[in-house]
Scaffold this motif. Structure first.
Motif, PDB file in Angstrom:
ATOM      1  N   LYS A  11     -10.343   4.628   8.821  1.00 33.75           N
ATOM      2  CA  LYS A  11      -9.367   5.358   8.005  1.00 33.75           C
ATOM      3  C   LYS A  11      -8.209   5.856   8.865  1.00 33.75           C
ATOM      4  O   LYS A  11      -7.050   5.846   8.431  1.00 33.75           O
ATOM      5  CB  LYS A  11     -10.055   6.526   7.305  1.00 33.75           C
ATOM      6  CG  LYS A  11     -11.019   6.096   6.207  1.00 33.75           C
ATOM      7  CD  LYS A  11     -11.738   7.295   5.598  1.00 33.75           C
ATOM      8  CE  LYS A  11     -12.715   6.839   4.516  1.00 33.75           C
ATOM      9  NZ  LYS A  11     -13.502   7.969   3.978  1.00 33.75           N
ATOM     10  N   ARG A  63      -4.301   4.712   8.367  1.00 36.75           N
ATOM     11  CA  ARG A  63      -3.248   5.704   8.181  1.00 36.75           C
ATOM     12  C   ARG A  63      -2.155   5.538   9.237  1.00 36.75           C
ATOM     13  O   ARG A  63      -0.958   5.658   8.935  1.00 36.75           O
ATOM     14  CB  ARG A  63      -3.838   7.113   8.244  1.00 36.75           C
ATOM     15  CG  ARG A  63      -2.835   8.222   7.963  1.00 36.75           C
ATOM     16  CD  ARG A  63      -3.531   9.563   7.805  1.00 36.75           C
ATOM     17  NE  ARG A  63      -4.305   9.933   8.980  1.00 36.75           N
ATOM     18  CZ  ARG A  63      -5.634   9.941   9.040  1.00 36.75           C
ATOM     19  NH1 ARG A  63      -6.348   9.581   7.995  1.00 36.75           N
ATOM     20  NH2 ARG A  63      -6.258  10.300  10.140  1.00 36.75           N
ATOM     21  N   SER A  67     -14.957   3.455   7.873  1.00 40.64           N
ATOM     22  CA  SER A  67     -15.438   4.486   8.783  1.00 40.64           C
ATOM     23  C   SER A  67     -14.307   5.469   9.059  1.00 40.64           C
ATOM     24  O   SER A  67     -13.143   5.223   8.716  1.00 40.64           O
ATOM     25  CB  SER A  67     -15.892   3.850  10.101  1.00 40.64           C
ATOM     26  OG  SER A  67     -14.781   3.291  10.785  1.00 40.64           O
ATOM     27  N   GLU A  95     -12.586  -3.767  10.281  1.00 44.17           N
ATOM     28  CA  GLU A  95     -12.715  -3.166   8.951  1.00 44.17           C
ATOM     29  C   GLU A  95     -11.430  -3.325   8.138  1.00 44.17           C
ATOM     30  O   GLU A  95     -11.456  -3.673   6.953  1.00 44.17           O
ATOM     31  CB  GLU A  95     -13.037  -1.672   9.081  1.00 44.17           C
ATOM     32  CG  GLU A  95     -14.464  -1.336   9.428  1.00 44.17           C
ATOM     33  CD  GLU A  95     -14.672   0.160   9.409  1.00 44.17           C
ATOM     34  OE1 GLU A  95     -15.141   0.678   8.376  1.00 44.17           O
ATOM     35  OE2 GLU A  95     -14.344   0.823  10.411  1.00 44.17           O
ATOM     36  N   THR A 103     -13.609  -1.365   0.257  1.00 43.42           N
ATOM     37  CA  THR A 103     -12.613  -0.415  -0.255  1.00 43.42           C
ATOM     38  C   THR A 103     -12.233   0.565   0.846  1.00 43.42           C
ATOM     39  O   THR A 103     -12.960   0.721   1.844  1.00 43.42           O
ATOM     40  CB  THR A 103     -13.170   0.381  -1.446  1.00 43.42           C
ATOM     41  OG1 THR A 103     -14.291   1.177  -0.993  1.00 43.42           O
ATOM     42  CG2 THR A 103     -13.626  -0.552  -2.561  1.00 43.42           C
ATOM     43  N   GLU A 104     -11.112   1.256   0.653  1.00 38.30           N
ATOM     44  CA  GLU A 104     -10.677   2.242   1.633  1.00 38.30           C
ATOM     45  C   GLU A 104     -11.705   3.366   1.761  1.00 38.30           C
ATOM     46  O   GLU A 104     -11.911   3.912   2.844  1.00 38.30           O
ATOM     47  CB  GLU A 104      -9.316   2.816   1.237  1.00 38.30           C
ATOM     48  CG  GLU A 104      -8.175   1.818   1.343  1.00 38.30           C
ATOM     49  CD  GLU A 104      -6.821   2.456   1.108  1.00 38.30           C
ATOM     50  OE1 GLU A 104      -6.696   3.691   1.319  1.00 38.30           O
ATOM     51  OE2 GLU A 104      -5.886   1.739   0.716  1.00 38.30           O
ATOM     52  N   GLU A 105     -12.326   3.714   0.645  1.00 37.27           N
ATOM     53  CA  GLU A 105     -13.297   4.813   0.660  1.00 37.27           C
ATOM     54  C   GLU A 105     -14.486   4.508   1.567  1.00 37.27           C
ATOM     55  O   GLU A 105     -15.113   5.423   2.118  1.00 37.27           O
ATOM     56  CB  GLU A 105     -13.801   5.088  -0.759  1.00 37.27           C
ATOM     57  CG  GLU A 105     -12.767   5.712  -1.688  1.00 37.27           C
ATOM     58  CD  GLU A 105     -11.707   4.722  -2.144  1.00 37.27           C
ATOM     59  OE1 GLU A 105     -11.955   3.493  -2.044  1.00 37.27           O
ATOM     60  OE2 GLU A 105     -10.642   5.158  -2.603  1.00 37.27           O
ATOM     61  N   ASN A 106     -14.804   3.229   1.726  1.00 36.63           N
ATOM     62  CA  ASN A 106     -15.969   2.842   2.524  1.00 36.63           C
ATOM     63  C   ASN A 106     -15.642   2.599   3.994  1.00 36.63           C
ATOM     64  O   ASN A 106     -16.533   2.237   4.775  1.00 36.63           O
ATOM     65  CB  ASN A 106     -16.610   1.580   1.941  1.00 36.63           C
ATOM     66  CG  ASN A 106     -17.265   1.849   0.597  1.00 36.63           C
ATOM     67  OD1 ASN A 106     -17.733   2.962   0.333  1.00 36.63           O
ATOM     68  ND2 ASN A 106     -17.300   0.846  -0.259  1.00 36.63           N
ATOM     69  N   ARG A 163       0.837  -1.208   0.000  1.00 35.09           N
ATOM     70  CA  ARG A 163       0.000   0.000   0.000  1.00 35.09           C
ATOM     71  C   ARG A 163       0.865   1.248   0.000  1.00 35.09           C
ATOM     72  O   ARG A 163       0.579   2.223  -0.710  1.00 35.09           O
ATOM     73  CB  ARG A 163      -0.925   0.000   1.220  1.00 35.09           C
ATOM     74  CG  ARG A 163      -1.870   1.192   1.258  1.00 35.09           C
ATOM     75  CD  ARG A 163      -2.764   1.157   2.477  1.00 35.09           C
ATOM     76  NE  ARG A 163      -3.682   2.291   2.460  1.00 35.09           N
ATOM     77  CZ  ARG A 163      -3.383   3.508   2.919  1.00 35.09           C
ATOM     78  NH1 ARG A 163      -2.184   3.740   3.439  1.00 35.09           N
ATOM     79  NH2 ARG A 163      -4.269   4.486   2.871  1.00 35.09           N
TER      80      ARG A 163
END
Length: 234
Positions: free
Chosen positions: A219, A223, A215, A200, A210-213, A26
């Motif tokens: 996220k 990170r 919470s 998650e 996906t990362e966009e979905n 990633r």
């Protein structure tokens, strides 16, 4: 310019080698970096391909029909890397492959000789040894000790503590105390809060969602672990 090769190793299963390799991918997805999956037992190549693309992930076997490391195939792997255009490689070893790595240094090619071979072809090898918690702690520390004794004078051996495998603060503290007493200077990665955000991320690594979905908490945790991995990367 030397080709940089990192082995991600541990002879004890379930320590999070593939988890850490996923985060490396990633962090490196925008760079010209390649990955090799040597873990014959689990084969997590598909997860890596979703991040960096199929062309940057190779799936190989270096264990023969007798469940031993094929010395010629292993050495030829470095030769192939030396000839490739890509300069940075991360290699996910399975538990059997990691165990055979010790045997390779002990009975086949000493670390000093391997270093000389690699220098001749322009390859620099680093080995990350994953140190996990709970039932895997003693075995993973012993593997680090054994490998460091066999190769540490000639090859960079980096102990990487997967903090996500320690189930409590008390377990973390006890592990840190032992590592300090043994003089093992670990890099720390993988610590995630207990709860939904951790689940998650594990689902994301497994290829679900996906990362966009994620919470907001998910996220943030993603990170945080990614930033920890950056401190270990080449």
């Amino acid at each position: 310019m030397k080709k940089q090769v990192v082995f991600i190793a541990q002879s004890k299963g379930g320590t999070g080698k593939s988890f850490i390799t996923w985060f490396v991918a990633r962090n490196k997805r925008e760079e010209h970096t390649a990955f090799i999956d040597l873990d014959k037992s689990t084969r997590t190549s598909a997860r890596l391909k979703k991040i960096v693309g199929e062309k940057r992930v190779l799936e190989l076997s270096i264990i023969d029909e007798n469940h031993k490391l094929d010395r010629e195939m292993f050495l030829n792997l470095f030769e192939s890397i030396a000839r490739a255009k890509t300069h940075e490689w991360y290699v996910d070893l399975g538990a059997p492959e990691s165990d055979e790595l010790k045997s390779f240094f002990q009975n086949e090619v000493p670390a000093e000789e391997l270093k000389e071979i690699l220098e001749e072809i322009g390859v620099a090898l680093t080995i990350w040894v994953i140190v996990a918690g709970e039932d895997a702690f003693n075995a993973s520390v012993q593997y680090y000790h054994d490998l460091n004794q066999l190769a540490g004078d000639f090859i960079a051996i980096v102990p990487v503590k997967n903090e996500g495998t320690f189930q409590s603060a008390q377990s973390q503290e006890a592990g840190d105390k032992i590592l300090e007493e043994l003089g093992i200077p670990v890099k720390r990665v993988g610590k995630m809060p207990i709860g939904n955000s951790s689940r998650e991320i594990m689902s994301l690594i497994a290829g679900q969602g996906t990362e966009e979905n994620l919470s907001l908490a998910g996220k943030r945790s993603l990170r945080k672990v990614s930033d920890e991995i950056k401190d270990v990367l080449l």
